[in-house]
Design an enzyme around this catalytic site. Structure first.
Site, short mmCIF file in Angstrom:
data_model
loop_
_atom_site.label_atom_id
_atom_site.label_comp_id
_atom_site.label_asym_id
_atom_site.label_seq_id
_atom_site.Cartn_x
_atom_site.Cartn_y
_atom_site.Cartn_z
N GLY A 192 2.01 2.02 10.85
CA GLY A 192 3.09 3.15 10.68
C GLY A 192 3.83 3.64 12.07
O GLY A 192 4.48 4.69 12.17
N ASN B 128 0.83 -1.22 -0.05
CA ASN B 128 -0.10 0.14 -0.05
C ASN B 128 0.97 1.28 -0.09
O ASN B 128 1.45 1.63 0.77
CB ASN B 128 -0.70 0.01 1.06
CG ASN B 128 -1.68 1.27 1.31
OD1 ASN B 128 -1.70 1.99 0.37
ND2 ASN B 128 -2.43 1.50 2.61
N TRP B 129 1.04 1.84 -1.16
CA TRP B 129 1.77 3.16 -1.20
C TRP B 129 1.21 4.18 -0.61
O TRP B 129 2.05 5.35 -0.69
CB TRP B 129 2.28 3.00 -2.79
CG TRP B 129 3.27 1.96 -3.21
CD1 TRP B 129 3.95 1.10 -2.56
CD2 TRP B 129 3.52 1.78 -4.75
NE1 TRP B 129 4.51 0.14 -3.18
CE2 TRP B 129 4.45 0.54 -4.58
CE3 TRP B 129 3.49 2.35 -5.82
CZ2 TRP B 129 4.86 -0.05 -5.65
CZ3 TRP B 129 3.81 1.64 -6.96
CH2 TRP B 129 4.53 0.70 -6.83
N LYS B 130 0.04 4.48 -0.40
CA LYS B 130 -0.69 5.61 0.21
C LYS B 130 -0.48 6.78 -0.72
O LYS B 130 -0.29 6.65 -1.90
CB LYS B 130 -0.21 5.83 1.54
CG LYS B 130 -0.13 4.52 2.49
CD LYS B 130 0.07 4.58 3.79
CE LYS B 130 0.00 3.31 4.63
NZ LYS B 130 0.13 3.37 6.13
N GLY C 248 2.77 -1.12 4.16
CA GLY C 248 2.72 0.38 4.08
C GLY C 248 3.87 0.60 3.89
O GLY C 248 4.79 0.57 2.84
N GLY C 249 4.70 1.54 5.14
CA GLY C 249 6.29 1.82 5.10
C GLY C 249 7.32 1.07 4.27
O GLY C 249 8.07 1.53 3.27
N GLU D 208 -6.78 4.57 7.95
CA GLU D 208 -6.50 6.16 7.76
C GLU D 208 -7.62 6.66 6.92
O GLU D 208 -8.28 7.68 7.30
CB GLU D 208 -5.28 6.25 6.54
CG GLU D 208 -3.90 5.81 7.75
CD GLU D 208 -2.91 5.29 6.83
OE1 GLU D 208 -2.96 5.21 5.66
OE2 GLU D 208 -2.04 4.85 7.47
N SER E 169 3.14 -2.39 10.52
CA SER E 169 4.60 -2.51 10.43
C SER E 169 5.37 -3.69 10.29
O SER E 169 6.15 -4.25 11.01
CB SER E 169 5.17 -1.83 11.89
OG SER E 169 4.48 -0.78 12.07
N GLU F 80 -5.63 -5.28 10.62
CA GLU F 80 -4.57 -4.25 10.98
C GLU F 80 -4.84 -3.42 12.26
O GLU F 80 -5.64 -2.50 12.21
CB GLU F 80 -4.50 -3.18 9.73
CG GLU F 80 -4.32 -3.84 8.35
CD GLU F 80 -3.73 -2.79 7.46
OE1 GLU F 80 -2.77 -2.80 7.02
OE2 GLU F 80 -4.30 -1.75 7.39
N HIS G 35 -9.61 1.03 5.01
CA HIS G 35 -8.37 1.09 5.47
C HIS G 35 -8.60 2.08 6.84
O HIS G 35 -9.29 3.02 6.65
CB HIS G 35 -7.27 1.81 4.61
CG HIS G 35 -5.86 1.69 5.35
ND1 HIS G 35 -5.31 2.62 6.33
CD2 HIS G 35 -4.94 0.99 4.92
CE1 HIS G 35 -4.20 2.49 6.35
NE2 HIS G 35 -3.76 1.29 5.80
C1 PEP Z 1 -0.96 0.10 5.98
O1 PEP Z 1 -0.96 1.31 5.78
O2 PEP Z 1 -1.66 -0.93 5.75
C2 PEP Z 1 0.19 -0.56 6.99
C3 PEP Z 1 0.13 -1.59 7.63
O3 PEP Z 1 1.18 0.37 7.04
P1 PEP Z 1 2.66 -0.02 7.93
O4 PEP Z 1 2.99 -1.21 7.13
O5 PEP Z 1 3.42 1.33 7.67
O6 PEP Z 1 2.31 -0.10 9.28
#
Ligand code: PEP
Length: 253
Positions: free
Chosen positions: A175, A11-13, A236-237, A99, A215, A169, A97
């Site tokens: 994040g 997920n490149w957001k 994500g990250g 966010e 994470s 999640e 999600h």
């Molecule tokens: C996400 O945004 O779905 C996520 C899991 O981010 P991260 O890996 O950065 O925690």
């Protein structure tokens, strides 16, 4: 053996210009070696979807949108519809999600409308659920997951449910660098699978891929993926760099 093909999703957001997104996906395409026994999905920002789709024309990497509206067209300034994403070559859309729930007012009801609208055009949802830190500390994790599942899956039949992917999640892990322990994640995933068996049937529950997100990094993916009910990761990250996402996809069993 669960028989479920692991799904590793990036997920490149809100990151990357079109050129940056294409460069990253080309690097992933060259670097990932384990396409035979796992599914790889990238979710670029909307602006990069068309170019990334072209760059992936001969690749097994699949494409996802990060969000959508539930209507197929209309006066909804700034929104993107399921048919538009279908035409761009997406196979999945991330829905619910945290966010989107936290910053943009996404509710269980809007999540449900989106999942149903995506099914109409034969698109799978990567349906995200998860508790906040306060909810976990108050001992409400499983109640929250049950409520989000009930609301998000309202009105779906067994066949429709079979087309979904779930993502657990925990909001406190997204994040933040705080990953759920493999035991915490496994407990939540087993609960979700049991809930699906009761809501639908054992076949749906056993077939459903439940991803862990929060994470996920190269140094914790192997122990997470070793859990019996963790069927993949939503990242994500650590998906923003080719080397770390490649290592995550190439997790060791
Ligand atoms: C996400 O945004 O779905 C996520 C899991 O981010 P991260 O890996 O950065 O925690």
């Amino acid at each position: 053996m669960s028989g479920r093909t692991p799904l590793m999703a990036a997920n490149w957001k809100m990151h990357f210009t079109v050129d940056e997104a294409v460069a990253l996906v080309e690097e992933l395409n060259r670097g990932i070696t384990r396409f035979d026994d796992r599914e790889v999905v990238v979710a670029p920002p909307f602006t990069a979807l068309a170019e990334v789709a072209s760059a992936l024309a001969d690749s097994p990497i699949r494409l996802a949108g990060q969000n959508c509206h539930w209507e197929s067209q209309g006066a909804y300034t700034g929104e993107i519809s399921p048919p538009m994403l279908r035409h761009l070559g997406c196979d999945y859309v991330i829905v619910g999600h945290s966010e989107r729930r936290q910053y943009f007012g996404e509710t269980d009801e809007s999540v449900n409308r989106k999942i149903l609208a995506l099914l109409e055009v034969d698109l799978g949802s990567i349906f995200c659920i998860g508790e906040t830190l306060e909810e976990r500390q108050a001992g409400k994790t499983l109640d929250v997951l049950a409520k989000q599942l009930r609301g998000g899956l309202e009105g779906l039949d067994e066949e429709q449910a079979g087309k979904l992917v779930l993502a657990y999640e925990p909001v406190w892990a997204i994040g933040t660098g705080h990953t759920a322990s493999p035991e915490q994640a496994q407990e939540a995933h087993a609960f979700v699978r049991d809930n699906l068996a009761k809501r639908f049937n054992n076949a749906v529950a056993n077939h459903m891929r439940i991803l862990y997100g929060g994470s996920v990094k190269p140094d914790n993916v192997d122990e997470l993926m070793a859990q019996p009910d963790i069927d993949g990761a939503l990242v994500g990250g650590a998906s923003l760099k080719a080397a770390s996402f490649t290592r995550i996809v190439d997790f060791e069993e």
